[in-house]
Structures are given as C-alpha cells and as structure tokens.
Write a protein that holds these residues in place. Structure first.
Motif, PDB file in Angstrom:
ATOM      1  N   GLN A 227      -7.305   6.653  -4.117  1.00  0.00           N
ATOM      2  CA  GLN A 227      -6.572   5.701  -3.287  1.00  0.00           C
ATOM      3  C   GLN A 227      -5.972   4.580  -4.132  1.00  0.00           C
ATOM      4  O   GLN A 227      -4.821   4.169  -3.912  1.00  0.00           O
ATOM      5  N   GLU A 228      -6.733   4.096  -5.091  1.00  0.00           N
ATOM      6  CA  GLU A 228      -6.248   3.017  -5.947  1.00  0.00           C
ATOM      7  C   GLU A 228      -5.021   3.443  -6.748  1.00  0.00           C
ATOM      8  O   GLU A 228      -4.143   2.628  -7.041  1.00  0.00           O
ATOM      9  N   ALA A 229      -4.950   4.727  -7.102  1.00  0.00           N
ATOM     10  CA  ALA A 229      -3.791   5.222  -7.846  1.00  0.00           C
ATOM     11  C   ALA A 229      -2.576   5.408  -6.952  1.00  0.00           C
ATOM     12  O   ALA A 229      -1.431   5.197  -7.382  1.00  0.00           O
ATOM     13  N   VAL A 230      -2.799   5.785  -5.694  1.00  0.00           N
ATOM     14  CA  VAL A 230      -1.681   6.089  -4.799  1.00  0.00           C
ATOM     15  C   VAL A 230      -1.031   4.827  -4.240  1.00  0.00           C
ATOM     16  O   VAL A 230       0.208   4.712  -4.198  1.00  0.00           O
ATOM     17  N   LEU A 231      -1.825   3.858  -3.784  1.00  0.00           N
ATOM     18  CA  LEU A 231      -1.278   2.726  -3.033  1.00  0.00           C
ATOM     19  C   LEU A 231      -0.142   1.982  -3.748  1.00  0.00           C
ATOM     20  O   LEU A 231       0.873   1.666  -3.120  1.00  0.00           O
ATOM     21  N   PRO A 232      -0.262   1.674  -5.037  1.00  0.00           N
ATOM     22  CA  PRO A 232       0.836   0.935  -5.669  1.00  0.00           C
ATOM     23  C   PRO A 232       2.143   1.725  -5.734  1.00  0.00           C
ATOM     24  O   PRO A 232       3.199   1.138  -6.004  1.00  0.00           O
ATOM     25  N   ARG A 233       2.078   3.026  -5.475  1.00  0.00           N
ATOM     26  CA  ARG A 233       3.267   3.868  -5.585  1.00  0.00           C
ATOM     27  C   ARG A 233       3.898   4.176  -4.234  1.00  0.00           C
ATOM     28  O   ARG A 233       4.815   5.003  -4.142  1.00  0.00           O
ATOM     29  N   MET A 234       3.429   3.487  -3.186  1.00  0.00           N
ATOM     30  CA  MET A 234       4.023   3.666  -1.859  1.00  0.00           C
ATOM     31  C   MET A 234       5.390   2.980  -1.785  1.00  0.00           C
ATOM     32  O   MET A 234       5.573   1.877  -2.301  1.00  0.00           O
ATOM     33  N   ARG A 235       6.329   3.627  -1.123  1.00  0.00           N
ATOM     34  CA  ARG A 235       7.647   3.047  -0.899  1.00  0.00           C
ATOM     35  C   ARG A 235       7.587   2.053   0.268  1.00  0.00           C
ATOM     36  O   ARG A 235       6.664   2.079   1.087  1.00  0.00           O
ATOM     37  N   ALA A 236       8.609   1.221   0.337  1.00  0.00           N
ATOM     38  CA  ALA A 236       8.724   0.314   1.478  1.00  0.00           C
ATOM     39  C   ALA A 236       8.770   1.113   2.772  1.00  0.00           C
ATOM     40  O   ALA A 236       9.418   2.156   2.850  1.00  0.00           O
ATOM     41  N   PHE A 237       8.056   0.620   3.782  1.00  0.00           N
ATOM     42  CA  PHE A 237       7.956   1.227   5.108  1.00  0.00           C
ATOM     43  C   PHE A 237       7.253   2.586   5.074  1.00  0.00           C
ATOM     44  O   PHE A 237       7.443   3.418   5.958  1.00  0.00           O
ATOM     45  N   GLY A 238       6.431   2.791   4.045  1.00  0.00           N
ATOM     46  CA  GLY A 238       5.639   4.009   3.996  1.00  0.00           C
ATOM     47  C   GLY A 238       4.545   4.002   5.052  1.00  0.00           C
ATOM     48  O   GLY A 238       4.187   2.968   5.622  1.00  0.00           O
ATOM     49  N   ARG A 239       3.990   5.175   5.298  1.00  0.00           N
ATOM     50  CA  ARG A 239       2.938   5.336   6.308  1.00  0.00           C
ATOM     51  C   ARG A 239       1.710   5.979   5.654  1.00  0.00           C
ATOM     52  O   ARG A 239       1.848   6.918   4.867  1.00  0.00           O
ATOM     53  N   ILE A 240       0.536   5.470   6.018  1.00  0.00           N
ATOM     54  CA  ILE A 240      -0.714   6.003   5.487  1.00  0.00           C
ATOM     55  C   ILE A 240      -1.605   6.402   6.661  1.00  0.00           C
ATOM     56  O   ILE A 240      -1.997   5.556   7.470  1.00  0.00           O
ATOM     57  N   ALA A 241      -1.912   7.688   6.757  1.00  0.00           N
ATOM     58  CA  ALA A 241      -2.849   8.189   7.759  1.00  0.00           C
ATOM     59  C   ALA A 241      -4.231   8.208   7.129  1.00  0.00           C
ATOM     60  O   ALA A 241      -4.514   9.036   6.254  1.00  0.00           O
ATOM     61  N   PHE A 242      -5.082   7.285   7.534  1.00  0.00           N
ATOM     62  CA  PHE A 242      -6.390   7.107   6.903  1.00  0.00           C
ATOM     63  C   PHE A 242      -7.417   7.935   7.665  1.00  0.00           C
ATOM     64  O   PHE A 242      -7.939   7.526   8.704  1.00  0.00           O
ATOM     65  N   CYS A 243      -7.706   9.114   7.118  1.00  0.00           N
ATOM     66  CA  CYS A 243      -8.615  10.051   7.777  1.00  0.00           C
ATOM     67  C   CYS A 243     -10.057   9.872   7.330  1.00  0.00           C
ATOM     68  O   CYS A 243     -10.981   9.979   8.126  1.00  0.00           O
ATOM     69  N   GLY A 244     -10.262   9.604   6.026  1.00  0.00           N
ATOM     70  CA  GLY A 244     -11.619   9.461   5.523  1.00  0.00           C
ATOM     71  C   GLY A 244     -11.626   8.973   4.094  1.00  0.00           C
ATOM     72  O   GLY A 244     -10.582   8.852   3.447  1.00  0.00           O
ATOM     73  N   SER A 245     -12.826   8.703   3.575  1.00  0.00           N
ATOM     74  CA  SER A 245     -12.989   8.226   2.194  1.00  0.00           C
ATOM     75  C   SER A 245     -14.279   8.804   1.628  1.00  0.00           C
ATOM     76  O   SER A 245     -15.235   8.094   1.358  1.00  0.00           O
ATOM     77  N   VAL A 246     -14.296  10.125   1.476  1.00  0.00           N
ATOM     78  CA  VAL A 246     -15.520  10.831   1.110  1.00  0.00           C
ATOM     79  C   VAL A 246     -16.073  10.379  -0.230  1.00  0.00           C
ATOM     80  O   VAL A 246     -17.280  10.494  -0.483  1.00  0.00           O
ATOM     81  N   ALA A 247     -15.229   9.816  -1.104  1.00  0.00           N
ATOM     82  CA  ALA A 247     -15.703   9.372  -2.417  1.00  0.00           C
ATOM     83  C   ALA A 247     -16.740   8.264  -2.321  1.00  0.00           C
ATOM     84  O   ALA A 247     -17.524   8.059  -3.259  1.00  0.00           O
ATOM     85  N   THR A 248     -16.779   7.549  -1.210  1.00  0.00           N
ATOM     86  CA  THR A 248     -17.711   6.426  -1.070  1.00  0.00           C
ATOM     87  C   THR A 248     -18.806   6.680  -0.033  1.00  0.00           C
ATOM     88  O   THR A 248     -19.610   5.789   0.231  1.00  0.00           O
TER      89      THR A 248
END
Length: 331
Positions: A227-248
């Motif tokens: 997630q930390e790698a992906v978020l800074p690379r989101m475009r303006a008005f991007g959408r994130i469907a947050f289903c889970g965070s199994v790593a934690t």
C-alpha cells in the motif's frame, strides 16, 4: 455418528498457531422446525477469520472461546424440516469448521446438485463471497473506465484474481501485484493481466516502470509496504476500493499507517467495504460470473486441502501467503 468440530481454544496475540484451536467430536445436531440437517462437504478459509478470533468490536461478532470456528460451507441436505429443501439438495451458507450443522432454511442458498458446470467448491470462491466482493469493489467503488490503469494487490488470490479480470472486461490496463515468480506468471499467462509485479522485489521501481503516468484505480487486499508503494502513484481523482489488509492481520499492535494526506492533495476516493452490505449484488454476480465461466473468459484457481483436521495449519498458511488460489477444505 458424531460431529467433528474445530473450536477456538485461545485468542492469539499475533500469529495464530495449533495451540489456539481444539479438535473435538460432538453430538450430532438435530434440525428443528424450519431447519435442515446438513453434511458439510467444503469449508471456505478466508483472511477475515483472523479478526473473528479477537475479542474486539468489528463488523461481525467474535467467535466465543470454546465456540466453533466461523466459516462458510457448501453442504448436502440430509434431513429437512423446511418446505423449500429436500434430502439430496446442495446449499451454500452452512456455518462453521465442522462436519455437520442444523441451519434454518432462510440462511441457505440452494446451488445446482451437479454444480452447474463447475465444482461445488466454486460457490465458496469465484461464485461466492470472494467473487462477489471483487464485483462490488470493481463496479461500485472502482468505477473503471476504458483506458484506466487498474492495480490490484494479492492478484493471484480469490478476490484479486477475479477483480483484475473484471477490470479487463471494462477496458482497463490491469497491473497485478503478487508474491513470487510462479504467482506472477499465473496472473499474466492464465488470468490475462497486462503485467504482474513481484512485491518481493523493488516494488516502487517496478510500479514506476509499469505505470509511468500513475494509477487510476487501486483494489487493496494487502496493506503494509505494498500500500505504501502504491498510494504515492495514484492519479488525481483516483479511486481506491479498500477490501482488506492481510499483511497486518497478525501484527499486534498495529503498525503506524502511511501518510494519507495524499487523499486530499489528489482528491482521491478511498472506500472500505464489506460485501455483506451489498445483498443485491450476490445474484447479479452469480449470473454474470457463471456466464463468463461458461464461455471461458473467467478463470479461477483453487487450493484444496483434504481433511477438516488440517484446517488450522492451512489457515495459518493462508495468512502468510502460502496458499495459491482460493483456499478450501474438503471435508
């Protein structure tokens, strides 16, 4: 005849292990009025079950100490006290890590006796909760458009693999993230993603190369460094469907999260969702998904473990990414 069951013996402080489960033989249940007696044939193992082992407030009640572990099953009707079901029928919805249960007919969904062209276990995966979760996350939250760059973590998994295939049908350029070369090859060669990145390598650099202009939609299953790698690379008005965070899921206390100020700067939509809040989506997806399975345009993979007694070890492996495909126990 007795009913084999796996109970929650103790609550784990981090990673669950054999000491947190107990295998017992209990008396056979008897169906009351409006209920059916079920023989469980397949048990679904899913990451959300880790949260049910904790005594904390969540969207679902925790499993009680000494109680049967939570889990959805595909089962065969042995005896019926409900007009809508007869012995020999097959259903989805029976609960628990156990061999038998008595359930009210209103809690069950009848499935084809012959599977309708797929394995009965598929109704716990591609045509069940994981597949419906992918459908809701992509269509209702991701809102993909032709040409969008769509990134999905845990891309070889039961939810991520279906989510990426749906996004491809909407005309997106789909980039998967998975763990190891074997899973990445499967995501590209079998599921048909445009690319798949191994999170065990230099993921930020790989994302820059695969998505040089940024990301429009992110389907989140993992959290943590991915997630930390992906978020800074989101475009303006991007959408994130947050289903889970199994790593934690096994981390106590939870680690500090990423800097979410990017949500404001780039006007992102981040929405967490639970598929049970979308009851109307289930029959829609079963019909749509079944049609795509019949025409061969939707692929899925199962990881089948034999024997109820092996469920605890399989579940621990699931949380560590050791499974490959939808994990089910054949009882």
């Amino acid at each position: 005849m007795s009913n084999p069951q796996i109970l929650l013996k103790a609550r784990p402080a981090g990673r669950p292990g054999p000491e947190h489960f107990e295998f017992v033989e209990s008396a056979m249940p008897a169906p009351g009025r409006g209920e059916v007696l079920l023989r469980h044939r397949f048990l679904s193992l899913d990451p959300y079950m880790r949260g049910r082992m904790d005594d904390t407030a969540s969207y679902a009640a925790p499993v009680a100490l000494g109680g049967v572990m939570e889990g959805e099953c595909v089962a065969e009707v042995l005896e019926s006290q409900h007009d809508g079901f007869a012995p020999g029928d097959w259903v989805r919805g029976a609960r628990g890590w156990q061999g038998f249960s008595a359930a009210h007919g209103s809690s069950l969904v009848k499935i084809p006796k012959d599977g309708g062209g797929v394995s009965h276990s598929a109704y716990l995966g591609v045509l069940g909760m994981p597949g419906t979760t992918a459908w809701v996350g992509v269509t209702e939250i991701g809102r993909p458009k032709p040409g969008d760059v769509f990134v999905v973590s845990a891309a070889s998994g039961a939810v991520g693999g279906v989510a990426g295939q749906i996004a491809r049908k909407y005309g997106c350029r789909v980039i998967g993230i998975a763990g190891g070369p074997e899973k990445c090859r499967y995501v590209k060669d079998v599921l048909g993603f445009d690319d798949c990145l191994d999170h065990r390598g230099d993921l930020p650099a790989a994302l820059d190369a695969a998505c040089p202009d940024g990301i429009d939609v992110y389907f989140e299953n993992v959290g943590g460094p991915v997630q930390e790698a992906v978020l800074p690379r989101m475009r303006a008005f991007g959408r994130i469907a947050f289903c889970g965070s199994v790593a934690t899921y096994n981390t106590r206390p939870l680690p500090p999260g990423p800097n979410l100020s990017i949500l404001t700067r780039r006007k992102l939509t981040l929405q967490g969702f639970i598929v049970s809040d979308h009851p109307l989506a289930w029959p829609v997806w079963r019909e749509r998904g079944a049609a795509w399975l019949r025409d061969g345009s939707l692929k899925f993979k199962e990881d089948v473990v034999e024997g109820l007694q092996n469920a605890p070890d399989a579940f621990v492996g699931l949380l560590e990414g050791k499974n490959f495909g939808k994990l089910v126990i054949k009882i």
